[in-house]
Design an enzyme around this catalytic site. Structure first.
Site, PDB file in Angstrom:
ATOM      1  N   ASP A 147     -42.184  54.725   6.018  1.00 32.96           N
ATOM      2  CA  ASP A 147     -42.694  56.094   6.069  1.00 32.96           C
ATOM      3  C   ASP A 147     -43.440  56.383   7.365  1.00 32.96           C
ATOM      4  O   ASP A 147     -43.432  57.516   7.854  1.00 32.96           O
ATOM      5  CB  ASP A 147     -43.610  56.356   4.874  1.00 32.96           C
ATOM      6  CG  ASP A 147     -42.837  56.785   3.645  1.00 32.96           C
ATOM      7  OD1 ASP A 147     -41.635  56.464   3.566  1.00 32.96           O
ATOM      8  OD2 ASP A 147     -43.418  57.431   2.759  1.00 32.96           O
TER       9      ASP A 147
ATOM     10  N   GLU B 149     -44.040  63.963   3.637  1.00 37.25           N
ATOM     11  CA  GLU B 149     -45.423  63.527   3.542  1.00 37.25           C
ATOM     12  C   GLU B 149     -46.214  64.182   4.672  1.00 37.25           C
ATOM     13  O   GLU B 149     -45.747  64.230   5.811  1.00 37.25           O
ATOM     14  CB  GLU B 149     -45.456  61.998   3.681  1.00 37.25           C
ATOM     15  CG  GLU B 149     -46.633  61.336   3.039  1.00 37.25           C
ATOM     16  CD  GLU B 149     -46.392  59.838   2.886  1.00 37.25           C
ATOM     17  OE1 GLU B 149     -46.204  59.388   1.755  1.00 37.25           O
ATOM     18  OE2 GLU B 149     -46.404  59.130   3.904  1.00 37.25           O
TER      19      GLU B 149
ATOM     20  N   SER C   6     -49.680  61.169   1.976  1.00 38.47           N
ATOM     21  CA  SER C   6     -49.699  59.711   2.059  1.00 38.47           C
ATOM     22  C   SER C   6     -50.981  59.202   1.424  1.00 38.47           C
ATOM     23  O   SER C   6     -51.999  59.905   1.370  1.00 38.47           O
ATOM     24  CB  SER C   6     -49.646  59.280   3.525  1.00 38.47           C
ATOM     25  OG  SER C   6     -50.018  57.944   3.665  1.00 38.47           O
TER      26      SER C   6
ATOM     27  N   CYS D  29     -49.029  48.436   5.173  1.00 41.46           N
ATOM     28  CA  CYS D  29     -50.226  48.858   5.904  1.00 41.46           C
ATOM     29  C   CYS D  29     -51.491  48.556   5.109  1.00 41.46           C
ATOM     30  O   CYS D  29     -51.512  48.657   3.881  1.00 41.46           O
ATOM     31  CB  CYS D  29     -50.126  50.335   6.248  1.00 41.46           C
ATOM     32  SG  CYS D  29     -48.730  50.695   7.338  1.00 41.46           S
TER      33      CYS D  29
ATOM     34  N   CYS E  17     -42.673  48.223   0.297  1.00 39.75           N
ATOM     35  CA  CYS E  17     -43.202  49.496   0.774  1.00 39.75           C
ATOM     36  C   CYS E  17     -42.975  50.648  -0.209  1.00 39.75           C
ATOM     37  O   CYS E  17     -42.487  50.449  -1.307  1.00 39.75           O
ATOM     38  CB  CYS E  17     -42.689  49.778   2.174  1.00 39.75           C
ATOM     39  SG  CYS E  17     -43.458  48.668   3.386  1.00 39.75           S
ATOM     40  N   ASP E  18     -43.318  51.845   0.253  1.00 36.71           N
ATOM     41  CA  ASP E  18     -43.610  52.973  -0.620  1.00 36.71           C
ATOM     42  C   ASP E  18     -42.600  53.252  -1.719  1.00 36.71           C
ATOM     43  O   ASP E  18     -42.965  53.414  -2.879  1.00 36.71           O
ATOM     44  CB  ASP E  18     -43.757  54.248   0.217  1.00 36.71           C
ATOM     45  CG  ASP E  18     -44.959  54.210   1.131  1.00 36.71           C
ATOM     46  OD1 ASP E  18     -45.434  53.102   1.434  1.00 36.71           O
ATOM     47  OD2 ASP E  18     -45.407  55.280   1.565  1.00 36.71           O
ATOM     48  N   LYS E  19     -41.325  53.376  -1.383  1.00 37.09           N
ATOM     49  CA  LYS E  19     -40.344  53.857  -2.355  1.00 37.09           C
ATOM     50  C   LYS E  19     -39.593  52.739  -3.057  1.00 37.09           C
ATOM     51  O   LYS E  19     -39.053  52.942  -4.144  1.00 37.09           O
ATOM     52  CB  LYS E  19     -39.324  54.790  -1.688  1.00 37.09           C
ATOM     53  CG  LYS E  19     -39.946  55.903  -0.873  1.00 37.09           C
ATOM     54  CD  LYS E  19     -40.981  56.690  -1.655  1.00 37.09           C
ATOM     55  CE  LYS E  19     -41.731  57.673  -0.783  1.00 37.09           C
ATOM     56  NZ  LYS E  19     -42.409  57.096   0.364  1.00 37.09           N
TER      57      LYS E  19
END
Length: 556
Positions: free
Chosen positions: A78, A442, A468, A191, A119-121
């Site tokens: 992202d 985002e 985010s 992150c 990570c995010d998704k």
């Protein structure tokens, strides 16, 4: 074994010939077939170490009597996708990941799975797939990166985005930005703050689908490799005991995860992903339901960007289990939920004490008596909107100001950096929702620009896009109904007064009902600003009212 469908009997002789082509031995074809879903790639910093995690998982599976077989899952960074057309593709990958993993797992009849996301998704996407496939499954993430250090202070990616805003404001030199650029992200890993990836990896522990430390052990620690080996062993024990994801991801487990979410102060994106995961097990709820849990759950952690601590600090303080042990004292968790260890939540967290009350606040000294997230409703968000309450400055908990209206992220950023936004303003960014974007981008760039310009405690931002986990300040996202379907956010005009009251969970446009009705009657739909390829076709399907598309089902 489920895999006998592709390995046993005369009818499967052609199948076995293909296994022989893969180099399988007769002995291996008599053992459980364990799929290792690897999100490894060389473009996402959180995933560049996953090849080592996968190798460790394979050793654990083989040692415990299974045959590990690796297949891939996609992943988008992202941070790299931020602020351009690429961000339109990020959220939809969650469903592509879930769908493609379901296809691979069922087409090849795996007996068990180990999911290796980060990570995010792809964390929520693989949790959704696990619920659908429902074979014994364990998650082991790649882990968070270590915090950066600039001028003697810890820092992270969100500081990097804010540095760009500070440069635009003239409070940071190009040399300063370059120093941040080189030091903010010092290692591989997700992150380092409580952003979406780490939120979801921590909530995987709370759900019972990951082993202790899944969300917090840094990516570069050898503990992470040991965790991966134990994940491989654990999935084989689950296979022997026939413990499956739907035995673990129950309604009660989802409620546990929501509770831990509030205590940790997780990303607002968890309010997109937890309902989607819950939907896969047949537990559907309005996001406003989160307020009931928030009202009785203290916020115990202020990890970056809400505060000065990072994932490595949470890990040293005892991790997610230590937070859960604190919550257990208030009887806020269901202690009987089964987990991937084969034990209950209560058995898992017993003895996991808080080792640092500066990182995990004790119950008698929380950051707030209520949880880290809040769902606001009102005439501007009849179906809800989400704010990371734990990252909002006290003076912005109640705010009233004039609307500064923008129909895309880029125009808002230009105005912010151009000095056209002043203290007291409420920035409104619309037509960035699932349909209007399309893709629900985002909004980290605008919030970071506001913070970098020194306006983080005086300017609010409202959008039908999403935020985010790195966003802070009075940033209210996920406003629904979105502008593209005629939600009230589409009717806001420059200078209208917007009232935000986070303690009372309200988001109101201070315009008479008659005036709103007139604006609604005059409003005309807009064609989404589509991009290339698949997303363009998706946008066309949405606007034409087509049915049956997976992304339309999940995001409309």
């Amino acid at each position: 074994m489920r895999s006998d469908n592709v390995k046993k009997g005369m009818q499967q002789a052609p199948h076995r010939s293909l296994f022989h082509a893969l180099g399988f031995t007769r002995e291996e074809m008599d053992k459980p077939l364990v799929g290792i879903v690897s999100s490894y790639n060389e473009i996402v910093p959180g995933h560049m170490n996953l090849d080592k995690i996968v190798d460790a998982v394979k050793l654990g599976v083989a040692e415990a009597g299974g045959v590990p077989v690796v297949f891939p899952a996609i992943a988008v960074c992202d941070g790299i996708a931020m602020g351009h057309t690429g961000m339109k593709y990020s959220l939809v990958t969650r469903d592509l990941i879930a769908d493609s993993t379901e296809c691979m797992a069922l087409a090849h009849q795996f007996d068990a799975l180990v999911m290796v996301p980060n990570c995010d998704k792809n964390v929520p996407g693989l949790l959704m797939a696990a619920a659908r496939v429902n074979v014994p499954t364990v998650f082991v993430s790649g882990g968070p990166m270590l915090a950066g250090r600039v001028k003697g202070k810890k820092t992270s990616l969100s500081s990097m985005f804010e540095a760009v805003g500070s440069y635009a404001a003239g409070t940071m030199t190009e040399e300063d930005v370059c120093e941040f650029e080189e030091k903010a992200c010092p290692t591989c890993g997700s992150c380092s703050g409580m952003y979406t990836a780490n939120s979801m990896n921590c909530l995987t522990e709370a759900l019972g689908m990951g082993l202790k430390g899944n969300g917090t052990i840094p990516a570069v620690y050898s503990d992470r490799l040991r965790l991966a080996k134990h994940a491989g062993m654990a999935v084989m024990e689950m296979y022997k005991r026939n413990i499956c994801p739907r035995d673990i991801m129950t309604k009660e487990a989802i409620l546990n995860a929501l509770t831990v979410d509030m205590a940790l102060g997780c990303s607002t994106n968890s309010m997109l992903h937890l309902p989607a995961i819950a939907h896969e097990i047949g537990f559907d709820f309005d996001i406003g339901f989160a307020n009931e849990i928030s009202e009785k759950t203290p916020n115990l952690c202020h990890l970056a960007p809400a505060g000065p601590t990072y994932m490595e600090d949470l890990n040293e303080a005892g991790g997610v289990y230590a937070v859960m042990n604190e919550l257990a004292e208030l009887n806020l968790l269901n202690m009987d939920c089964i987990t991937v260890t084969g034990k209950t939540v209560g058995e898992n967290i017993k003895g996991c004490v808080n080792k640092n009350p500066e990182v995990i606040r004790p119950l008698d000294h929380p950051y707030s008596a209520t949880g880290g997230l809040a769902v606001l409703k009102g005439n501007l968000a009849q179906e809800g909107s989400v704010v990371k309450r734990s990252a909002v400055a006290p003076e912005m908990m109640v705010h009233e100001g004039p609307a500064r209206v923008f129909d895309c992220e880029e125009d808002a950023i230009a105005a912010i950096k151009g000095g056209k936004i002043v203290a007291g303003d409420v920035v409104v960014i619309r037509y960035e929702g699932p349909k209007g974007g399309p893709g629900m981008r985002e909004m980290l760039n605008p919030t970071s620009a506001i913070a970098g310009m020194g306006l983080g405690s005086t300017v609010a931002l409202i959008t039908d896009g999403r935020f985010s986990g790195a966003s802070r300040g009075a940033s209210i996202g996920h406003v629904s109904p979105e502008a593209a379907v005629g939600g009230t956010i589409a009717l806001v005009e420059e200078g209208d007064t917007i009232k935000i009251n986070i303690p009372e969970m309200k988001l109101e446009l201070d315009v008479p009902k008659e005036t709103l009705a007139e604006r609604k009657a005059a409003w005309t739909p807009r064609t989404p600003k589509v991009t290339e390829g698949y997303l363009a076709r998706y946008a066309q399907m949405v606007t034409s009212g087509a049915t049956g598309a997976v992304m339309k089902k999940e995001l409309s």
